[in-house]
Design a protein around this motif. Structure first.
Motif, PDB file in Angstrom:
ATOM      1  N   THR A 118       1.983 -36.584 109.204  1.00 51.51           N
ATOM      2  CA  THR A 118       1.599 -38.112 108.919  1.00 51.51           C
ATOM      3  C   THR A 118       1.137 -38.164 107.486  1.00 51.51           C
ATOM      4  O   THR A 118       1.519 -39.038 106.655  1.00 51.51           O
ATOM      5  CB  THR A 118       0.605 -38.505 109.974  1.00 51.51           C
ATOM      6  OG1 THR A 118       1.054 -38.201 111.228  1.00 51.51           O
ATOM      7  CG2 THR A 118       0.468 -39.953 109.625  1.00 51.51           C
ATOM      8  N   ARG A 119       0.438 -37.130 107.149  1.00 52.01           N
ATOM      9  CA  ARG A 119      -0.247 -37.298 105.783  1.00 52.01           C
ATOM     10  C   ARG A 119       0.805 -36.927 104.633  1.00 52.01           C
ATOM     11  O   ARG A 119       0.843 -37.537 103.545  1.00 52.01           O
ATOM     12  CB  ARG A 119      -1.478 -36.419 105.689  1.00 52.01           C
ATOM     13  CG  ARG A 119      -2.037 -36.409 104.164  1.00 52.01           C
ATOM     14  CD  ARG A 119      -3.497 -35.794 104.204  1.00 52.01           C
ATOM     15  NE  ARG A 119      -4.240 -36.281 102.992  1.00 52.01           N
ATOM     16  CZ  ARG A 119      -4.905 -37.454 102.817  1.00 52.01           C
ATOM     17  NH1 ARG A 119      -4.318 -38.395 103.683  1.00 52.01           N
ATOM     18  NH2 ARG A 119      -5.177 -37.770 101.790  1.00 52.01           N
ATOM     19  N   GLN A 120       1.767 -35.844 104.834  1.00 52.97           N
ATOM     20  CA  GLN A 120       2.789 -35.663 103.741  1.00 52.97           C
ATOM     21  C   GLN A 120       3.616 -36.660 103.824  1.00 52.97           C
ATOM     22  O   GLN A 120       3.966 -37.212 102.643  1.00 52.97           O
ATOM     23  CB  GLN A 120       3.503 -34.121 104.500  1.00 52.97           C
ATOM     24  CG  GLN A 120       2.794 -33.076 104.337  1.00 52.97           C
ATOM     25  CD  GLN A 120       3.243 -32.018 105.319  1.00 52.97           C
ATOM     26  OE1 GLN A 120       4.259 -32.159 106.080  1.00 52.97           O
ATOM     27  NE2 GLN A 120       2.783 -30.703 105.263  1.00 52.97           N
ATOM     28  N   VAL A 121       4.077 -37.600 104.808  1.00 50.52           N
ATOM     29  CA  VAL A 121       5.046 -38.504 104.668  1.00 50.52           C
ATOM     30  C   VAL A 121       4.293 -39.821 103.808  1.00 50.52           C
ATOM     31  O   VAL A 121       4.890 -40.299 102.828  1.00 50.52           O
ATOM     32  CB  VAL A 121       5.415 -39.311 106.320  1.00 50.52           C
ATOM     33  CG1 VAL A 121       5.939 -40.522 106.018  1.00 50.52           C
ATOM     34  CG2 VAL A 121       6.056 -38.035 106.973  1.00 50.52           C
ATOM     35  N   ALA A 122       3.059 -39.941 104.162  1.00 46.13           N
ATOM     36  CA  ALA A 122       2.157 -41.115 103.382  1.00 46.13           C
ATOM     37  C   ALA A 122       2.273 -40.542 101.808  1.00 46.13           C
ATOM     38  O   ALA A 122       2.693 -41.547 101.123  1.00 46.13           O
ATOM     39  CB  ALA A 122       1.121 -41.083 104.104  1.00 46.13           C
ATOM     40  N   LEU A 123       1.942 -39.404 101.724  1.00 45.07           N
ATOM     41  CA  LEU A 123       1.770 -39.048 100.233  1.00 45.07           C
ATOM     42  C   LEU A 123       3.232 -39.043  99.470  1.00 45.07           C
ATOM     43  O   LEU A 123       3.181 -39.590  98.340  1.00 45.07           O
ATOM     44  CB  LEU A 123       1.182 -37.636  99.849  1.00 45.07           C
ATOM     45  CG  LEU A 123      -0.306 -37.450 100.503  1.00 45.07           C
ATOM     46  CD1 LEU A 123      -0.838 -36.103 100.603  1.00 45.07           C
ATOM     47  CD2 LEU A 123      -1.144 -38.382  99.508  1.00 45.07           C
ATOM     48  N   ALA A 124       4.200 -38.802 100.220  1.00 38.74           N
ATOM     49  CA  ALA A 124       5.718 -38.743  99.487  1.00 38.74           C
ATOM     50  C   ALA A 124       6.034 -40.060  99.226  1.00 38.74           C
ATOM     51  O   ALA A 124       6.650 -40.586  98.119  1.00 38.74           O
ATOM     52  CB  ALA A 124       6.763 -38.131 100.732  1.00 38.74           C
ATOM     53  N   VAL A 125       5.728 -41.094 100.219  1.00 37.55           N
ATOM     54  CA  VAL A 125       6.036 -42.470  99.892  1.00 37.55           C
ATOM     55  C   VAL A 125       5.305 -43.052  99.063  1.00 37.55           C
ATOM     56  O   VAL A 125       5.922 -43.818  98.086  1.00 37.55           O
ATOM     57  CB  VAL A 125       6.051 -43.512 101.546  1.00 37.55           C
ATOM     58  CG1 VAL A 125       6.058 -44.832 101.149  1.00 37.55           C
ATOM     59  CG2 VAL A 125       6.974 -43.065 102.419  1.00 37.55           C
ATOM     60  N   GLU A 126       4.023 -42.682  99.049  1.00 31.17           N
ATOM     61  CA  GLU A 126       3.031 -43.191  97.713  1.00 31.17           C
ATOM     62  C   GLU A 126       3.803 -42.729  96.316  1.00 31.17           C
ATOM     63  O   GLU A 126       3.838 -43.553  95.365  1.00 31.17           O
ATOM     64  CB  GLU A 126       1.622 -42.861  97.825  1.00 31.17           C
ATOM     65  CG  GLU A 126       0.854 -43.194  96.821  1.00 31.17           C
ATOM     66  CD  GLU A 126      -0.448 -42.628  96.963  1.00 31.17           C
ATOM     67  OE1 GLU A 126      -1.562 -43.612  97.089  1.00 31.17           O
ATOM     68  OE2 GLU A 126      -0.756 -41.400  97.134  1.00 31.17           O
ATOM     69  N   VAL A 159      -2.235 -42.402 108.862  1.00 31.66           N
ATOM     70  CA  VAL A 159      -2.863 -42.133 107.213  1.00 31.66           C
ATOM     71  C   VAL A 159      -2.709 -43.595 106.683  1.00 31.66           C
ATOM     72  O   VAL A 159      -1.817 -44.044 106.585  1.00 31.66           O
ATOM     73  CB  VAL A 159      -2.263 -41.051 106.651  1.00 31.66           C
ATOM     74  CG1 VAL A 159      -2.519 -40.876 105.273  1.00 31.66           C
ATOM     75  CG2 VAL A 159      -2.398 -39.566 107.286  1.00 31.66           C
ATOM     76  N   MET A 160      -3.752 -43.857 105.873  1.00 35.08           N
ATOM     77  CA  MET A 160      -3.723 -45.167 105.217  1.00 35.08           C
ATOM     78  C   MET A 160      -4.254 -44.667 103.873  1.00 35.08           C
ATOM     79  O   MET A 160      -5.258 -44.086 103.658  1.00 35.08           O
ATOM     80  CB  MET A 160      -4.890 -46.095 105.809  1.00 35.08           C
ATOM     81  CG  MET A 160      -4.638 -46.542 107.098  1.00 35.08           C
ATOM     82  SD  MET A 160      -3.159 -47.482 107.242  1.00 35.08           S
ATOM     83  CE  MET A 160      -3.096 -47.238 109.288  1.00 35.08           C
ATOM     84  N   LEU A 161      -3.390 -45.202 102.822  1.00 32.53           N
ATOM     85  CA  LEU A 161      -3.729 -44.825 101.271  1.00 32.53           C
ATOM     86  C   LEU A 161      -3.758 -46.022 100.608  1.00 32.53           C
ATOM     87  O   LEU A 161      -3.267 -47.138 100.986  1.00 32.53           O
ATOM     88  CB  LEU A 161      -2.579 -44.144 100.768  1.00 32.53           C
ATOM     89  CG  LEU A 161      -2.424 -42.591 101.369  1.00 32.53           C
ATOM     90  CD1 LEU A 161      -1.051 -42.125 100.996  1.00 32.53           C
ATOM     91  CD2 LEU A 161      -3.497 -41.700 101.329  1.00 32.53           C
ATOM     92  N   VAL A 202       0.968 -45.075 107.376  1.00 36.03           N
ATOM     93  CA  VAL A 202       1.871 -44.294 108.169  1.00 36.03           C
ATOM     94  C   VAL A 202       1.083 -44.101 109.604  1.00 36.03           C
ATOM     95  O   VAL A 202       0.150 -43.615 109.680  1.00 36.03           O
ATOM     96  CB  VAL A 202       2.332 -42.973 107.651  1.00 36.03           C
ATOM     97  CG1 VAL A 202       2.973 -42.050 108.559  1.00 36.03           C
ATOM     98  CG2 VAL A 202       3.006 -43.097 106.208  1.00 36.03           C
ATOM     99  N   ILE A 203       1.857 -44.422 110.787  1.00 32.55           N
ATOM    100  CA  ILE A 203       1.404 -44.262 112.138  1.00 32.55           C
ATOM    101  C   ILE A 203       2.515 -43.407 112.652  1.00 32.55           C
ATOM    102  O   ILE A 203       3.821 -43.936 112.592  1.00 32.55           O
ATOM    103  CB  ILE A 203       1.101 -45.630 112.745  1.00 32.55           C
ATOM    104  CG1 ILE A 203       0.068 -46.154 112.239  1.00 32.55           C
ATOM    105  CG2 ILE A 203       0.705 -45.275 114.115  1.00 32.55           C
ATOM    106  CD1 ILE A 203      -0.001 -47.650 112.620  1.00 32.55           C
ATOM    107  N   MET A 204       1.943 -42.217 113.301  1.00 28.01           N
ATOM    108  CA  MET A 204       3.001 -41.547 114.251  1.00 28.01           C
ATOM    109  C   MET A 204       2.357 -41.458 115.404  1.00 28.01           C
ATOM    110  O   MET A 204       1.344 -41.009 115.727  1.00 28.01           O
ATOM    111  CB  MET A 204       3.138 -40.234 113.395  1.00 28.01           C
ATOM    112  CG  MET A 204       4.127 -40.341 112.139  1.00 28.01           C
ATOM    113  SD  MET A 204       4.567 -38.601 111.424  1.00 28.01           S
ATOM    114  CE  MET A 204       5.935 -39.026 110.714  1.00 28.01           C
ATOM    115  N   GLU A 205       3.349 -41.412 116.333  1.00 26.54           N
ATOM    116  CA  GLU A 205       2.997 -41.173 117.875  1.00 26.54           C
ATOM    117  C   GLU A 205       3.955 -40.220 118.495  1.00 26.54           C
ATOM    118  O   GLU A 205       5.295 -40.411 118.387  1.00 26.54           O
ATOM    119  CB  GLU A 205       3.130 -42.535 118.684  1.00 26.54           C
ATOM    120  CG  GLU A 205       2.677 -42.427 120.260  1.00 26.54           C
ATOM    121  CD  GLU A 205       2.427 -43.520 121.184  1.00 26.54           C
ATOM    122  OE1 GLU A 205       1.769 -43.503 121.923  1.00 26.54           O
ATOM    123  OE2 GLU A 205       3.127 -44.545 120.439  1.00 26.54           O
TER     124      GLU A 205
END
Length: 192
Positions: A120-128, A163-165, A138-141
């Motif tokens: 979840t964190r890796q996806v959020a950081l990449a999009v940022e 993860v909220m950035l 990013v929310i993942m279930e």
């Protein structure tokens, strides 16, 4: 690279007491090696190649949400699958990302040995990084086979991570808007 991996799968079969030359298992070590390479192909990928320049100028500064991105990954603790959906949101600042790139980013990180929290964190950081957005959420279930097939064997359990950035972390209204939009998606947060 498949040959040594294939040899390891053959050793695993022998370790289980199986005969790799038995009719149904002939070729299984090679097939398993190829499958594992596919399931972990994210190790061979990088963000810039995945995005491939698909970041476009835009005057939109309102929230963009991409919902229900299906993914599967392998738990790094047991190498068993976990399968789920991702929601991604961001607040653009003059740049928007091509729609299919969100799924490609999720897949790049999911196709590695993972834990959901890191994914979840890796996806959020990449999009940022790619969008230079003022905020990313990013929310993942997911359902984890390591919890369903072994151990406690709980078939209806699932795990949710977020993860909220940037402004998604700092601004309650932005976070609430994202969570409300995510709740409205088909199947996500469905508890009944």
């Amino acid at each position: 690279m498949t040959k040594p991996l294939s040899e390891h799968y053959e050793a695993i079969l022998r370790g289980l007491g199986e005969d790799p030359e038995r009719g149904g298992l002939v070729g299984t070590p090679d097939r398993a090696a190829k499958a594992m390479q596919f399931l972990t192909e994210g190790y061979q990928q990088d963000l810039q190649t995945i995005v491939n320049g698909a970041v476009f100028e835009s005057d939109n500064d309102e929230m963009v949400v991409v919902q229900n991105i299906e993914f599967y990954s392998l738990c790094e603790h047991h190498m068993l699958p976990f399968i789920g959906k991702a929601h991604i949101a961001y607040l653009p600042t003059g740049r928007v990302l091509g729609l299919s790139k969100f799924a490609r980013i999720v897949d790049m990180f999911a196709r590695r040995l993972q834990i959901q929290e890191s994914l979840t964190r890796q996806v959020a950081l990449a999009v940022e990084e790619v969008t230079q957005a003022t905020g990313v959420g990013v929310i993942m279930e997911a359902k984890h086979m390591c919890m369903m097939m072994r151990g406690v064997q709980k078939q209806n359990s699932s795990m949710m991570t977020s993860v909220m950035l940037g402004s998604f972390r700092e601004n309650q209204a932005t976070r609430a808007e994202f969570l409300n939009l995510a709740r409205g998606s088909s199947g996500f947060f469905d508890r009944g």
